[in-house]
Structure formats: C-alpha cells, structure tokens
Scaffold this motif. Structure first.
Motif, PDB file in Angstrom:
ATOM      1  N   ASN A  77       1.951 -11.325   9.315  1.00 30.52           N
ATOM      2  CA  ASN A  77       2.357 -12.241  10.385  1.00 30.52           C
ATOM      3  C   ASN A  77       2.923 -13.543   9.853  1.00 30.52           C
ATOM      4  OD1 ASN A  77       1.561 -10.398  12.278  1.00 30.52           O
ATOM      5  ND2 ASN A  77      -0.481 -11.286  12.602  1.00 30.52           N
ATOM      6  N   THR A  78       2.536 -13.890   8.635  1.00 30.73           N
ATOM      7  CA  THR A  78       3.046 -15.137   8.049  1.00 30.73           C
ATOM      8  C   THR A  78       4.226 -14.902   7.101  1.00 30.73           C
ATOM      9  OG1 THR A  78       1.412 -14.960   6.266  1.00 30.73           O
ATOM     10  CG2 THR A  78       0.796 -16.239   8.213  1.00 30.73           C
ATOM     11  N   ASP A  79       4.377 -13.672   6.619  1.00 34.22           N
ATOM     12  CA  ASP A  79       5.473 -13.369   5.678  1.00 34.22           C
ATOM     13  C   ASP A  79       5.986 -11.969   5.989  1.00 34.22           C
ATOM     14  OD1 ASP A  79       7.249 -13.156   3.650  1.00 34.22           O
ATOM     15  OD2 ASP A  79       5.807 -13.474   2.010  1.00 34.22           O
ATOM     16  N   ASN A  80       7.147 -11.895   6.664  1.00 33.42           N
ATOM     17  CA  ASN A  80       7.699 -10.597   7.053  1.00 33.42           C
ATOM     18  C   ASN A  80       8.200  -9.770   5.874  1.00 33.42           C
ATOM     19  OD1 ASN A  80       7.235 -11.071   9.790  1.00 33.42           O
ATOM     20  ND2 ASN A  80       9.195 -12.161  10.026  1.00 33.42           N
ATOM     21  N   THR A  81       8.415 -10.403   4.736  1.00 29.05           N
ATOM     22  CA  THR A  81       8.909  -9.652   3.560  1.00 29.05           C
ATOM     23  C   THR A  81       7.861  -8.668   3.054  1.00 29.05           C
ATOM     24  OG1 THR A  81       8.117 -11.410   2.068  1.00 29.05           O
ATOM     25  CG2 THR A  81      10.389 -11.546   2.861  1.00 29.05           C
ATOM     26  N   LEU A  82       6.618  -8.857   3.445  1.00 30.79           N
ATOM     27  CA  LEU A  82       5.561  -7.951   2.982  1.00 30.79           C
ATOM     28  C   LEU A  82       5.337  -6.779   3.930  1.00 30.79           C
ATOM     29  CD1 LEU A  82       2.914 -10.588   1.848  1.00 30.79           C
ATOM     30  CD2 LEU A  82       4.583  -9.372   0.423  1.00 30.79           C
ATOM     31  N   SER A  83       6.160  -6.675   4.965  1.00 32.84           N
ATOM     32  CA  SER A  83       5.962  -5.601   5.943  1.00 32.84           C
ATOM     33  C   SER A  83       6.180  -4.223   5.317  1.00 32.84           C
ATOM     34  CB  SER A  83       6.897  -5.798   7.141  1.00 32.84           C
ATOM     35  OG  SER A  83       8.245  -5.808   6.702  1.00 32.84           O
ATOM     36  N   THR A  84       7.138  -4.120   4.409  1.00 36.96           N
ATOM     37  CA  THR A  84       7.410  -2.823   3.775  1.00 36.96           C
ATOM     38  C   THR A  84       6.203  -2.361   2.950  1.00 36.96           C
ATOM     39  OG1 THR A  84       9.758  -3.387   3.633  1.00 36.96           O
ATOM     40  CG2 THR A  84       8.967  -1.579   2.245  1.00 36.96           C
ATOM     41  N   LYS A  85       5.680  -3.266   2.145  1.00 36.64           N
ATOM     42  CA  LYS A  85       4.503  -2.923   1.347  1.00 36.64           C
ATOM     43  C   LYS A  85       3.298  -2.621   2.249  1.00 36.64           C
ATOM     44  CE  LYS A  85       6.420  -3.414  -2.682  1.00 36.64           C
ATOM     45  NZ  LYS A  85       5.976  -4.055  -3.875  1.00 36.64           N
ATOM     46  N   PHE A  86       3.228  -3.321   3.392  1.00 39.89           N
ATOM     47  CA  PHE A  86       2.102  -3.070   4.296  1.00 39.89           C
ATOM     48  C   PHE A  86       2.185  -1.661   4.876  1.00 39.89           C
ATOM     49  CE2 PHE A  86       0.561  -3.265   8.775  1.00 39.89           C
ATOM     50  CZ  PHE A  86      -0.794  -3.288   8.473  1.00 39.89           C
ATOM     51  N   LYS A  87       3.378  -1.195   5.210  1.00 43.96           N
ATOM     52  CA  LYS A  87       3.538   0.168   5.733  1.00 43.96           C
ATOM     53  C   LYS A  87       3.086   1.199   4.691  1.00 43.96           C
ATOM     54  CE  LYS A  87       7.383  -0.946   8.817  1.00 43.96           C
ATOM     55  NZ  LYS A  87       8.814  -0.715   9.114  1.00 43.96           N
ATOM     56  N   ILE A  88       3.450   0.942   3.427  1.00 46.31           N
ATOM     57  CA  ILE A  88       3.020   1.866   2.359  1.00 46.31           C
ATOM     58  C   ILE A  88       1.503   1.860   2.229  1.00 46.31           C
ATOM     59  CG2 ILE A  88       3.136   2.301  -0.127  1.00 46.31           C
ATOM     60  CD1 ILE A  88       5.952   1.120  -0.096  1.00 46.31           C
ATOM     61  N   ALA A  89       0.919   0.671   2.283  1.00 41.24           N
ATOM     62  CA  ALA A  89      -0.539   0.574   2.158  1.00 41.24           C
ATOM     63  C   ALA A  89      -1.244   1.261   3.328  1.00 41.24           C
ATOM     64  CB  ALA A  89      -0.946  -0.896   2.087  1.00 41.24           C
ATOM     65  N   ARG A  90      -0.694   1.091   4.572  1.00 41.15           N
ATOM     66  CA  ARG A  90      -1.340   1.705   5.728  1.00 41.15           C
ATOM     67  C   ARG A  90      -1.266   3.226   5.666  1.00 41.15           C
ATOM     68  NH1 ARG A  90       0.467  -0.617  11.380  1.00 41.15           N
ATOM     69  NH2 ARG A  90       2.489   0.136  10.588  1.00 41.15           N
ATOM     70  N   LYS A  91      -0.147   3.767   5.198  1.00 40.21           N
ATOM     71  CA  LYS A  91      -0.048   5.226   5.041  1.00 40.21           C
ATOM     72  C   LYS A  91      -0.993   5.720   3.948  1.00 40.21           C
ATOM     73  CE  LYS A  91       4.770   5.717   6.533  1.00 40.21           C
ATOM     74  NZ  LYS A  91       6.149   6.136   6.116  1.00 40.21           N
ATOM     75  N   ALA A  92      -1.111   4.923   2.924  1.00 42.52           N
ATOM     76  CA  ALA A  92      -2.004   5.328   1.839  1.00 42.52           C
ATOM     77  C   ALA A  92      -3.458   5.329   2.284  1.00 42.52           C
ATOM     78  CB  ALA A  92      -1.819   4.392   0.647  1.00 42.52           C
ATOM     79  N   LEU A  93      -3.845   4.381   3.151  1.00 41.84           N
ATOM     80  CA  LEU A  93      -5.218   4.351   3.646  1.00 41.84           C
ATOM     81  C   LEU A  93      -5.533   5.559   4.510  1.00 41.84           C
ATOM     82  CD1 LEU A  93      -5.563   0.563   4.563  1.00 41.84           C
ATOM     83  CD2 LEU A  93      -6.653   1.758   2.652  1.00 41.84           C
ATOM     84  N   ASN A  94      -4.511   6.158   5.112  1.00 37.60           N
ATOM     85  CA  ASN A  94      -4.694   7.361   5.940  1.00 37.60           C
ATOM     86  C   ASN A  94      -4.317   8.635   5.183  1.00 37.60           C
ATOM     87  OD1 ASN A  94      -5.473   5.800   8.208  1.00 37.60           O
ATOM     88  ND2 ASN A  94      -3.312   5.392   8.679  1.00 37.60           N
ATOM     89  N   ASN A  95      -4.159   8.542   3.884  1.00 37.04           N
ATOM     90  CA  ASN A  95      -3.759   9.683   3.055  1.00 37.04           C
ATOM     91  C   ASN A  95      -4.990  10.552   2.766  1.00 37.04           C
ATOM     92  OD1 ASN A  95      -2.487  11.460   1.348  1.00 37.04           O
ATOM     93  ND2 ASN A  95      -2.399  10.033  -0.384  1.00 37.04           N
ATOM     94  N   VAL A  96      -5.290  11.421   3.733  1.00 35.32           N
ATOM     95  CA  VAL A  96      -6.489  12.253   3.607  1.00 35.32           C
ATOM     96  C   VAL A  96      -6.359  13.245   2.464  1.00 35.32           C
ATOM     97  CG1 VAL A  96      -8.031  13.823   4.848  1.00 35.32           C
ATOM     98  CG2 VAL A  96      -6.851  11.995   6.084  1.00 35.32           C
ATOM     99  N   ASP A  97      -5.141  13.696   2.178  1.00 35.73           N
ATOM    100  CA  ASP A  97      -4.932  14.676   1.096  1.00 35.73           C
ATOM    101  C   ASP A  97      -5.165  14.069  -0.293  1.00 35.73           C
ATOM    102  OD1 ASP A  97      -4.281  16.531   3.008  1.00 35.73           O
ATOM    103  OD2 ASP A  97      -2.128  16.067   2.925  1.00 35.73           O
ATOM    104  N   GLY A  98      -5.074  12.755  -0.405  1.00 37.33           N
ATOM    105  CA  GLY A  98      -5.305  12.091  -1.687  1.00 37.33           C
ATOM    106  C   GLY A  98      -4.221  12.312  -2.710  1.00 37.33           C
ATOM    107  N   VAL A  99      -2.994  12.563  -2.260  1.00 34.98           N
ATOM    108  CA  VAL A  99      -1.878  12.790  -3.184  1.00 34.98           C
ATOM    109  C   VAL A  99      -1.421  11.454  -3.753  1.00 34.98           C
ATOM    110  CG1 VAL A  99       0.447  13.726  -3.434  1.00 34.98           C
ATOM    111  CG2 VAL A  99      -1.193  14.819  -1.888  1.00 34.98           C
ATOM    112  N   LEU A 100      -1.327  11.390  -5.069  1.00 34.24           N
ATOM    113  CA  LEU A 100      -0.901  10.163  -5.742  1.00 34.24           C
ATOM    114  C   LEU A 100       0.562  10.256  -6.137  1.00 34.24           C
ATOM    115  CD1 LEU A 100      -3.956   9.565  -8.105  1.00 34.24           C
ATOM    116  CD2 LEU A 100      -3.528   8.544  -5.870  1.00 34.24           C
ATOM    117  N   MET A 101       1.187   9.114  -6.258  1.00 33.74           N
ATOM    118  CA  MET A 101       2.587   9.071  -6.676  1.00 33.74           C
ATOM    119  C   MET A 101       2.690   9.025  -8.200  1.00 33.74           C
ATOM    120  SD  MET A 101       4.545   6.547  -4.036  1.00 33.74           S
ATOM    121  CE  MET A 101       4.671   6.929  -2.301  1.00 33.74           C
TER     122      MET A 101
END
Length: 639
Positions: A615-639
């Motif tokens: 909310n204070t820095d929109n440039t971090l929205s992309t990284k936040f989307k990656i982090a949110r998907k990773a938190l829901n990554n039930v399969d545990g697949v790593l990059m």
C-alpha cells in the motif's frame, strides 16, 4: 706262481662276495636295498673286491690293496698331483712297486681317480669384494633372491594400479608388505612408487592422484611410518632432480606431493614450508613448481591455513620486487616474465577465493570417501618441515615429534610472531570487554571471530575452541551481537552463521532462540541495530539456514503488538527479501507452504506485506504476487 695264486684267490673271493651281496640284498656301497636290519654294521671297515673290480685292479695281498686305496684318496685330495713316496718303512708297498705289473696298476689307478674327480680351482678373491664365510653364503644368496622376488611382485601390482582397482591393489600390497622386514619393504615400495611417478612421460593429475591415494591407503593399513619414509625419499629425490635440472621429473614429483596433501597424508604446513623455500629462490624451475602446487591444491592450502597463505604471498611479493630491481644479469632476465605474471595472477585468484576448475574433480570423491572409511585422519603427519625430510641424521620416530625450529634465526622469528600474537590478543580482549563480553567463553569467541582471516578460518578456530558443556551456545549470541554492533552491515557474520548451522543443528536451534530474544527487544533497539538485524535475518532466509517459521512468535496481524518500531523493522526485513530474484522469493515463501501448523503465520505475513509494504510502495506488488502464490503452493515445487 705266487702272482697266479693271488689272482685266483682274489677271483674266488670276488665270486663269493657277489653271491653273499646278492643273498643279503646289499647295494653297491654297502647299503641294504630293503629295510635296514643292522647287518651293514658288520661290514664297516671291511674293503670290498667290488671297488677294485671297477678299476680292473686285483692286488696281490691285503696289504697291497690297502696301499693302493690310500694312494687313490691321496690323489683325489691333492687334485691329481702325484706325491713321492718317502716312507721307507712301508715295505709291503715297496715290494709291490718293485714289479712292473704293480707299477702299471698304481699308475692306472691314479690316472682313473684323477679322471673321475677332476679338481676345480677356486677363483681368486677380488680385493674389492667383502669376504663372506662359506656357512653364510647360502643365506646371503637366499635373502637377495627373496628381495628380488619381492620387488618383482611390487612392480607387478603397481603396473596394474588404476582408479578402478585401487582398493584391491592396496589390500594385496599390504598383505605382501608383511612378507619382508618392515624397513626393507617400505624402502622397496617407496623406490618403486617414486620411480613410477618421476620417470617416464609427463604425468597428469589423475595419475598422481591414484598413486597418492595408494600411499594414503597403505599408510592406513601398515602405519604412518610408511608415508613418512616415502616423503623423506621424495624430498631427497626432488633435490637430486633439481640439481640435474630435470623439469619433467620435478613436475611429476610435485603433483604427487600435492595430492598427498589433498588426501590427508601430510599437513599443509609442510607444503607452505616448501613453497616459502621455493619463493626465496624463485628461479624459473621454482616458479613452475609453485604454479603446479597452487593449481593443484591452492584452495585447500588457503582453507587449511589462511595465515600461512598470507605469509607465503608476502614472501613471494618481496622476492618479486627484489628481482624486478635487479632483473637483468649479463643482459638477460633472471626469469620468464610471462610465467611470473601468470604465477602472480594465480596467487591473486587464490587470495580472492576464486576456485580453479582443475582442482578437486568429482572423480576423486569416492577416493576421499574410501579414505575416510580407513580413518585417514589418524595418519596425518603434522609439524614436518622440508629441511627435516632432508636431514640425514634423523633418528627414532622423527615423523611423530615434528620439528621445532632450532636455529637462532628461526627461534627469534618464532618469538617475534608470538609477541605480535600476544599484543593482538590483548587488544581483542580490551575490545571484548568494551563490547560487554563478560565471560571467558564470550571473550575467546569474540577474539576468534574478529581476528580470523575469513569465515573458513573463523569456523575452524571456533571448532577447535572445544567449549565445555553448553558454552558453545554462546557462539551464536556473540555473532549476532558483533553483527548488530557494526556501523555498516557486514555479510561476513551471516556466512559464518550459515556455515555453523550446516555443520551442527544445535547452532541452528540456538540461533532461533537468539533471534526470538532480539524480537522481544525491538522497542528499545537503536535504528542501526534494528536494520542490521533485519538484513541478518534476510540473509539467513536466503541461504535456507532458517525459514520464515522463525517469525511465528511475532503476531504480525495484531495491532496491539505492531508498534511503529516493530512495523519499521519487519518492513525492512520483507523489503530485503524482495530485493532478491523472483526464484529466490518463491523458494523462501514456499518453504512454509506445506506445514499446516503455520497457516496462521502465512495469513499474518500476507496481511502485513499487503498492509504495510504494497500500500505504501506499488513497485513491490509484483514480488507480493509471487510471494502470495508461493504461500499457497501446496505442491511445494521450487524454482
């Protein structure tokens, strides 16, 4: 008439003796052909007519027969030389010699005896040869044959030696090692190994590695004295080849010495002593030898003793400066400048921890595992110097005691080093007291961490502290405290902490408890200390020494606990995590996605990042989307 009667009676006696011998089954020479029944004793001392029949001699009477037999023995013992008959008292023999028939019989007897048993003159003794008594000649000949056969067996096994059959050849060699005396077996095997390695074509690293691993395996099987004697022979051979100027042999021997260090036969201090000796001369051959060692085991030397590497680099640089100041001798340079530059570049790469691709190939991994099973660390030769290996007056178990310097110059040098170390230790103790290191264990840990050359040096020295009881927990506390005290964040502490966590899980648990204590004190922390702590935790997460589960004690969604200082601290923490690549961000957040007990933590992290970062820095929205998907990554697949 007398002669005829004598001949007739002799023939009758002969016929009677033949019949008796046939009936009693007596062999020629008086031995029974059947089971010994003791009858031969009756015939001892009685001459037989069969003896005279072979020579076609029939003596006149018993006295003449005895004289002829004695003449035979005299002729054989004196190797065919006739003796003059001087005994005038022997009348019976004179009567026989008075007739021509008797003289002819004696001459024929002597001639036949000489012909049957020819004499062999003993060769004249060579004045340069050592006289060996007859009773010991067979023993000497058998020992020589035994050692020749032993050497032949050693050569046969070494000819078949390769990486695939290294273990079996070592077992077989250790078996035949015990077939000869220990000193002779060690000498023969050492000579053959050095002959294989030094002679012939240009050797490669693989060839030297196999022979060095063989030496290590033999030392584990038969004792460390075997490897010590081989090192002494190697040093002597190297100096001999150095005088001859055989560069090919020198390189092969240098490769063998380097891999003996890699496989744990000799310690790095021997190689450093050898390198310093080469650096003082620094001729063209010395530069080539130094390059061979550094390319082969330079990184291991740096990891074993960074201070020794520093001393070597300083000595080489001083010598290079001296050569540059007097670079020309009779209009020609002392050394190849290109080779010198390449050596300096190699030293610089090792100093800057740039690992060479040639070093430590994957093919040697199983060799090291095999040697670990044999407990190669028990046969490591410590404290040896190159001069000790070349000393001809070595006595006793010289490889166990090592060598403390005995010359005046070396003693003064060691004393100066000790004085400098004492002064540095005193300074670090004063700094430790200023940093509130209030126990002996903390002061010792602080001194090690702050005085180390790099993290490898610090890690090894911390392990050697051997802190009693649970005092090893103080290591992580001191590391964190030193990191927070820095005015600018220093990554050195995180690398050292990661190394300790990978070495022992107890350090990892201690680190978690230390961080939880630090989280409780966020309200009273200074800004620089809070920022260093955030960077420290982010580095530990990116190295996978810790996971985000370390934040489970913090309620990131509770507004009562989220004070401005705490919000600022965790914003710096997640902001430091988002500075890494997308793959790293994905892997850091995925590590807590598979644990059901951490669901509340995942929700708190997602809430905090969205509320106070995105909310204070929109440039971090992309990284936040990656982090949110990773938190829901039930399969545990790593990059």
């Amino acid at each position: 008439m007398d002669m005829k009667v004598g001949i007739a009676s002799a023939e009758e006696d002969l016929e009677l003796e033949r019949k008796l011998a046939k009936k009693l089954k007596v062999k020629k020479g008086g031995k029974l052909r059947g089971v010994d029944d003791g009858i031969n004793i009756l015939f001892d001392g009685i001459s037989s007519a069969l003896d005279s029949l072979e020579d076609n001699e029939i003596p006149d009477d018993e006295e003449d027969y005895k004289n002829i037999k004695s003449s035979k023995r005299s002729a054989v013992s004196k190797k065919g030389k006739k003796r003059k008959l001087s005994d005038a008292s022997d009348q019976g023999l004179e009567e026989v010699l008075s007739s021509n028939t008797a003289v002819e019989q004696v001459d024929s007897t002597l001639a036949e005896a000489t012909h049957e048993e020819p004499s062999v003159k003993a060769p004249a003794l060579d004045g340069k040869r050592k006289y060996v008594p007859p009773q010991q000649r067979s023993l000497v000949r058998n020992e020589s044959d035994e050692y020749t056969q032993f050497r032949r067996s050693v050569k046969g096994l070494l000819n078949k030696l390769s990486e695939s059959n290294l273990e079996s050849i070592t077992k077989e060699m250790s078996t035949i090692f015990r077939m000869a005396s220990r000193s002779v077996a060690s000498q023969i095997i050492s000579e053959e190994i050095l002959g294989f390695c030094s002679q012939g074509p240009r050797g490669n690293e693989q060839f030297a590695a196999v022979f060095a691993a063989f030496v290590a395996g033999m030392a584990c099987s038969v004792g460390m004295d075997f490897s010590a004697k081989l090192l002494a022979s190697l040093a002597k051979l190297f100096e001999d080849e150095y005088q001859k100027g055989d560069n090919l042999s020198l390189r092969n021997l240098t490769l063998l010495l380097s891999y003996l260090c890699i496989f744990g036969v000799c310690a790095s201090d021997l190689i450093y002593d050898f390198l310093i000796l080469l650096g003082k001369r620094l001729m063209e051959v010395d530069v080539s030898t130094i390059l061979t060692i550094l390319q082969c085991c330079g990184m291991k030397l740096r990891g074993d003793d960074p201070a020794g590497m520093k001393n070597f680099i300083l000595s080489v640089q001083n010598r290079v400066n001296e050569l540059k100041s007097s670079s020309m001798v009779d209009g020609h340079p002392k050394i190849d400048n290109k080779r010198m530059e390449f050596m300096l570049e190699t030293i610089c790469d090792i100093k800057n921890n740039k690992k060479r691709s040639k070093e430590d190939p994957a093919s040697h991994t199983w060799i090291k595992k095999w040697l670990q099973k044999l407990k190669v660390e028990d046969i490591l030769l410590r404290g040896l110097k190159w001069s000790k290996l070349l000393d001809p007056c070595k006595k006793g178990q010289w490889w166990l005691s090592g060598e403390m310097t005995s010359s005046r110059d070396n003693v003064e040098e060691v004393a100066n080093i000790i004085d400098r170390e004492v002064l540095e230790a005193q300074k670090f103790m004063q700094l430790a007291a200023a940093q509130r290191m209030n126990t002996d264990a903390r002061r010792a840990i602080f001194s090690v961490i702050m005085s180390a050359e790099d993290y490898v040096d610090a890690f090894e020295k911390l392990l050697r502290l051997d802190l009693p009881g649970k005092q090893d927990r103080e290591i992580m506390r001191v590391i964190i405290e030193c990191c927070l005290q820095e005015k600018v964040f220093n990554k050195y502490y995180t690398i050292l902490a990661s190394k300790l966590c990978s070495h022992d899980k107890n350090h990892k648990f201690t680190l978690q408890y230390c961080l939880w204590d630090q989280f409780k004190e966020l309200e009273s922390k200074e800004l620089i200390r809070s920022m260093n702590l955030a960077r420290f935790v982010a580095e530990m997460l990116s190295s996978f020494s810790l996971s985000l589960s370390v934040l489970k004690v913090v309620k990131l969604s509770n507004p009562n606990q989220l004070t401005p200082k705490r919000i600022m601290h965790f914003r710096m923490l997640f902001g430091a995590i988002f500075e890494y690549s997308d793959a790293m961000v994905w892997n850091v957040f995925t590590r807590i996605a598979l644990t059901p007990e951490l669901e509340s933590l995942r929700n708190d992290i997602e809430f905090f990042i969205k509320q106070y970062l995105v909310n204070t820095d929109n440039t971090l929205s992309t990284k936040f989307k990656i982090a949110r998907k990773a938190l829901n990554n039930v399969d545990g697949v790593l990059m």
